[in-house]
Structure formats: C-alpha cells, structure tokens
Motif scaffolding. Structure first.
Motif, PDB file in Angstrom:
ATOM      1  N   ALA A 185       0.830  -1.204   0.000  1.00 23.79           N
ATOM      2  CA  ALA A 185       0.000   0.000   0.000  1.00 23.79           C
ATOM      3  C   ALA A 185       0.864   1.253   0.000  1.00 23.79           C
ATOM      4  N   PHE A 186       2.017   1.174   0.626  1.00 24.94           N
ATOM      5  CA  PHE A 186       2.897   2.341   0.730  1.00 24.94           C
ATOM      6  C   PHE A 186       3.651   2.602  -0.571  1.00 24.94           C
ATOM      7  N   ALA A 187       4.035   1.540  -1.259  1.00 23.47           N
ATOM      8  CA  ALA A 187       4.906   1.719  -2.438  1.00 23.47           C
ATOM      9  C   ALA A 187       4.357   1.108  -3.715  1.00 23.47           C
ATOM     10  N   THR A 188       3.133   0.687  -3.722  1.00 22.87           N
ATOM     11  CA  THR A 188       2.452  -0.056  -4.787  1.00 22.87           C
ATOM     12  C   THR A 188       2.941  -1.507  -4.830  1.00 22.87           C
ATOM     13  N   ARG A 189       1.999  -2.382  -5.136  1.00 18.82           N
ATOM     14  CA  ARG A 189       2.323  -3.803  -5.166  1.00 18.82           C
ATOM     15  C   ARG A 189       3.393  -4.108  -6.207  1.00 18.82           C
ATOM     16  N   ASP A 190       3.260  -3.529  -7.402  1.00 19.79           N
ATOM     17  CA  ASP A 190       4.209  -3.844  -8.475  1.00 19.79           C
ATOM     18  C   ASP A 190       5.630  -3.453  -8.097  1.00 19.79           C
ATOM     19  N   LEU A 191       5.798  -2.292  -7.479  1.00 20.32           N
ATOM     20  CA  LEU A 191       7.138  -1.837  -7.119  1.00 20.32           C
ATOM     21  C   LEU A 191       7.714  -2.679  -5.985  1.00 20.32           C
ATOM     22  N   VAL A 192       6.887  -3.024  -5.015  1.00 21.40           N
ATOM     23  CA  VAL A 192       7.364  -3.848  -3.895  1.00 21.40           C
ATOM     24  C   VAL A 192       7.798  -5.220  -4.392  1.00 21.40           C
ATOM     25  N   PHE A 193       7.014  -5.827  -5.285  1.00 21.13           N
ATOM     26  CA  PHE A 193       7.383  -7.157  -5.768  1.00 21.13           C
ATOM     27  C   PHE A 193       8.584  -7.109  -6.710  1.00 21.13           C
ATOM     28  N   LYS A 194       8.763  -6.008  -7.396  1.00 18.91           N
ATOM     29  CA  LYS A 194       9.997  -5.814  -8.157  1.00 18.91           C
ATOM     30  C   LYS A 194      11.198  -5.792  -7.207  1.00 18.91           C
ATOM     31  N   ALA A 195      11.055  -5.077  -6.090  1.00 18.34           N
ATOM     32  CA  ALA A 195      12.134  -5.004  -5.100  1.00 18.34           C
ATOM     33  C   ALA A 195      12.394  -6.369  -4.466  1.00 18.34           C
ATOM     34  N   TYR A 196      11.339  -7.122  -4.183  1.00 22.31           N
ATOM     35  CA  TYR A 196      11.505  -8.445  -3.590  1.00 22.31           C
ATOM     36  C   TYR A 196      12.226  -9.387  -4.553  1.00 22.31           C
ATOM     37  N   ARG A 197      11.876  -9.307  -5.832  1.00 16.08           N
ATOM     38  CA  ARG A 197      12.558 -10.160  -6.808  1.00 16.08           C
ATOM     39  C   ARG A 197      14.053  -9.843  -6.857  1.00 16.08           C
ATOM     40  N   GLU A 198      14.382  -8.570  -6.790  1.00 15.31           N
ATOM     41  CA  GLU A 198      15.792  -8.197  -6.793  1.00 15.31           C
ATOM     42  C   GLU A 198      16.474  -8.633  -5.504  1.00 15.31           C
ATOM     43  N   ALA A 199      15.772  -8.509  -4.375  1.00 19.72           N
ATOM     44  CA  ALA A 199      16.345  -8.944  -3.100  1.00 19.72           C
ATOM     45  C   ALA A 199      16.660 -10.435  -3.133  1.00 19.72           C
ATOM     46  N   ILE A 200      15.767 -11.221  -3.693  1.00 15.99           N
ATOM     47  CA  ILE A 200      15.993 -12.666  -3.802  1.00 15.99           C
ATOM     48  C   ILE A 200      17.179 -12.953  -4.715  1.00 15.99           C
ATOM     49  N   SER A 201      17.254 -12.276  -5.838  1.00 16.93           N
ATOM     50  CA  SER A 201      18.346 -12.522  -6.786  1.00 16.93           C
ATOM     51  C   SER A 201      19.703 -12.142  -6.202  1.00 16.93           C
TER      52      SER A 201
END
Length: 348
Positions: free
Chosen positions: A317-333
């Motif tokens: 809600a704070f950063a939009t779902r798409d942006l948060v999941f983009k960040a999570y994918r990068e964190a995992i990688s």
C-alpha cells in the motif's frame, strides 16, 4: 484484491535463522517510490538517506518471554504461547489468552506446572485457544522472565532449547522499554546506540511510541479476497511529546520516518479529521492494504515479509504492489536475508 496477488516464492536458504553479526551491519535496500530506482547499501549507512529535520519514530515495546513449556498434572505435555493479557489479578496472578499445543484435550480446571514457581489453571479451552489463569510464587513479570522462552517465529529453528542466549539479546530492540509484545518490532532490530548518536548529530530526532505486537499481526490471511480479512486488536500509546513532534514536522513540511509496520499502524490509527496525530492510549484493528491513503508516514523502514501476510500488504500500500514485488525479486536474486532476523528496506 486477491490473496494470490501477494504471494511469491522464497528459497528457504534466504530465511534468516540468526541475526547479523552486528545489528547495523545488515543490508539495506533503498526503494524510491517516485523513480522506481533501487539502491543497495548497509544499514549503518542509513544516515546518507536522512535529512536534517527528519523525525524517526520507533516502537519501544518490549518482547516478553511468552513461550512456556509445561506438564499437566495428568502427565501430558503442553506448549503455551501467551498471546493476550485479559486481566492482571494481582502482582502474582494474571489471566491470559493462549495458543496451546497439547498432547490431549484439557477440561476446565486442569492444572499445568511450568516451573516450581509458576502454574496455570485452564479456565476455558477449544480450537487451540485457551484461557489460562497463571499464578506465580513471586512477582509475575519476574517469574515469567526467569521461566519463559523468547517467542521466536516458527520459521526460526532451534535445536534443543527453543531459544538461545543470542536470541534473548538480539530479539529485542535497543529501544525496548514497555513490556507487552509477543513479537519484536523487527525493523528496529538494526539500530545501535552509536548509530542513534550519529543520526541525532545529523539533526534528526528519534522519538518513541508503543504498540504491543500480538498474534493478529502474524496470523495468515485465509480469505481469498483480502478485504474480508479482519485484524485482531492491538493496544498502543502515543506520548504527548511524540504527537506534538509529528504534528510540528508535518506542518513544517518535514518527513516522518516510521520504523516498522507496527509504528505505522499506530500513527495512522491516531489521525483526527484535521490530519493531526492525537496522543494517548488506544486500540487498533486497522488493516492497511492497497489503495490505503497514508496521512502521516513519509518514509517507511521495514524488513522483508512473509508471502500473503498483512505486513507485505501494508508495504504494498505504501509503495504499490508492483514496485514492492519488483524489489523483492531483486532482493531474492541478490541473496538478501528475509523475515525477522533478515535485512531491511527503506522506502522513500
């Protein structure tokens, strides 16, 4: 929104089982909401992303040793997690709502012996949630501290004892003062006294509030439509000096930096119709999910959260779902460490 929209696959090796060697040596991802850019840093370098006049808000709740192992007078075992204080009868006796794992069902009146100085009497049971009257020989808080174990989340595994000396120190923030939480406000785990001093020298204020984190924050969302989920109520307190500072900073155009989702929920639950934060005690069952409109928090500091949790929904809600999941994918990688003892994200 669909619950499936908030799921992702996480390799088990990225679930942090121990804290970083030093609190402020955790990794820090900086996520810019406007540009979508992601930067990688270390937590002690957070000062590079703060501005003079910023106000940092931390949760000063203190985790109690809420996990108890006992034996019923009938001989069966009982593992108890204290989740909500119902009543403090005296300095030696309290009534708690508990989550219980027991070898057998236990009728009303069953006595559980946790320690020579601590016993429990079942007042009601059913569905894994019991009401238990706890009696200690001495002061209840002191007995619980000596008898109980750190209520680590189930994804942190310990062989033998359910916690360790490391957990007893590190699953507590340096701000912890007010007893009552059954889980740590994990975004605050990364701060050290020396880092706090450096932040304050920059001209950034750090003030506290209290929200006692309960089981509701971590209970999974089971409704396919997330709007149908209901949060369990948690108690909080915002001191007058904290409320006054928030309102002053907002009026002057400064930034309010919330350390953690619990801090965020307390603040956003206390805004009046004029957009000002009220001081005092309160209770909140506020469920923050997209497209929630934040009225106070300008910067969010948080850890990386479980798939499908109310916490990842708040962050989305704070950063939009798409942006948060983009960040999570990068964190995992990039091999970031996830969950309570994991790394941090600063969303600006």
């Amino acid at each position: 929104m669909d619950l499936r929209d908030f799921h992702y696959d996480l390799p088990r090796r990225l679930i942090a089982q121990h804290p970083s060697e030093q609190r402020d040596q955790s990794r820090l991802m900086i996520l810019d909401r406007r540009s979508g850019r992601i930067k990688h840093s270390l937590f002690y370098q957070i000062v590079e992303n703060l501005l003079p006049g910023d106000l940092i808000l931390v949760n000063n709740t203190k985790v109690i040793k809420a996990r108890l192992s006992g034996e019923k007078e009938t001989g069966g075992k009982a593992e108890v997690l204290l989740t909500k204080r119902i009543k403090a009868v005296s300095s030696k006796e309290e009534v708690w709502e508990c989550l219980v794992r027991s070898s057998k069902k236990s009728p009303r009146g069953t006595v559980i012996r946790f320690h020579p100085g601590l016993t429990g009497e079942v007042l009601a049971s059913g569905g894994g949630v019991w009401t238990v009257r706890l009696r200690s020989r001495g002061d209840f808080s002191e007995t619980l501290e000596a008898t109980g174990h750190v209520p680590l989340p189930p994804y942190i595994k310990r062989s033998g004892e359910p916690d360790s000396e490391e957990d007893r120190e590190r699953y507590q923030t340096i701000f912890a003062e007010q007893e009552g939480a059954i889980a740590a406000p994990t975004a605050g785990l990364h701060f050290t006294p020396s880092l706090v001093s450096e932040i304050e020298r920059l001209g950034v204020s750090i003030l506290s509030l209290t929200l006692h984190i309960g089981i509701g924050t971590f209970r999974p969302v089971r409704t396919p439509r997330i709007e149908e989920h209901r949060m369990h109520e948690e108690t909080f307190h915002i001191p007058p000096e904290t409320a006054e500072a928030i309102n002053r900073v907002k009026a002057e155009g400064g930034r309010v930096v919330a350390v953690g989702t619990s801090t965020t929920r307390a603040i956003e639950s206390s805004v009046d119709t004029r957009g000002r934060v009220r001081s005092g005690h309160g209770k909140t069952d506020l469920f923050i999910y997209p497209p929630f409109r934040f009225r106070v928090v300008d910067v969010l500091l948080t850890n990386f959260h479980l798939p499908g949790s109310t916490l990842i929904m708040l962050v989305s809600a704070f950063a939009t779902r798409d942006l948060v999941f983009k960040a999570y994918r990068e964190a995992i990688s990039r091999g970031y460490r996830f969950y309570s003892y994991g790394d941090a994200m600063m969303i600006v």
